[in-house]
Design an enzyme around this catalytic site. Sequence first.
Site, short mmCIF file in Angstrom:
data_model
loop_
_atom_site.label_atom_id
_atom_site.label_comp_id
_atom_site.label_asym_id
_atom_site.label_seq_id
_atom_site.Cartn_x
_atom_site.Cartn_y
_atom_site.Cartn_z
N ILE A 45 -10.44 37.06 55.51
CA ILE A 45 -11.63 36.64 54.78
C ILE A 45 -11.92 37.78 53.81
CG2 ILE A 45 -13.15 37.52 56.63
CD1 ILE A 45 -15.21 35.39 55.79
N SER A 46 -12.01 37.46 52.54
CA SER A 46 -12.07 38.49 51.51
C SER A 46 -13.35 39.30 51.56
CB SER A 46 -11.92 37.86 50.12
OG SER A 46 -10.62 37.37 49.93
N GLN A 47 -13.30 40.46 50.93
CA GLN A 47 -14.48 41.31 50.74
C GLN A 47 -15.58 40.51 50.04
OE1 GLN A 47 -13.54 44.32 47.91
NE2 GLN A 47 -15.48 45.39 48.08
#
Length: 204
Positions: free
Chosen positions: A54-56
């Site tokens: 899950i991206s920044q």
Amino acid sequence: MNKEELIKKLEDDGIKEEILKAIEKIDRKDFVLEKNLDEAYENYPLSIGYGQTISQPYTVAFMLQELELKKGDKVLEVGTGSGWNAALISYIIGEKGKIYSVEIVEELAKKVKEKLGNYKNIIVLNTDASYGLPEYAPYDKIILTAAPKKIAKEFKEQLTDGGILLAPVGEYTQKLIKLVKKGDEFTETEKGDFIFVPLVSKIC
């Protein structure tokens, strides 16, 4: 960091109110693994298993801002992952919009279908969309959340006139590329350096 502190940081970093409202409403905590709940509001990527992340939060917010989403947009997302990005898009484009979100990892796709079951404007598909999803084209917006080595021409063909495509491109550190379609022409701009997982394809 708590959610309020994260939203304040994103605001300080130039993220606009519309995106901040979506992040406030659609809680990242609901999309991370249970073991990472204490890190849900930290501004860095987290593993969701199967070699995916899950991206920044800043990266997610910045990309959504650059996508210039509007109410009623028809969106293709390649790389559903945790489902957080799709849920944010769903909130921004509203009930008249539609998002087709494609996840190639079967186990992730199954989990996300269950998690996003109450979202009426999201269709999650478990297939290979490394060359787009022509059966539902054209799209007002296309976003890739995994990095191809280059943008396939098929994606360009699946954009509406005036449509926007956003993709991290490259093998290691990627350039975030924004394409805007005007008739038969495309304007391309680089939006900075990012690190994403590679775009997985079953097509050689």
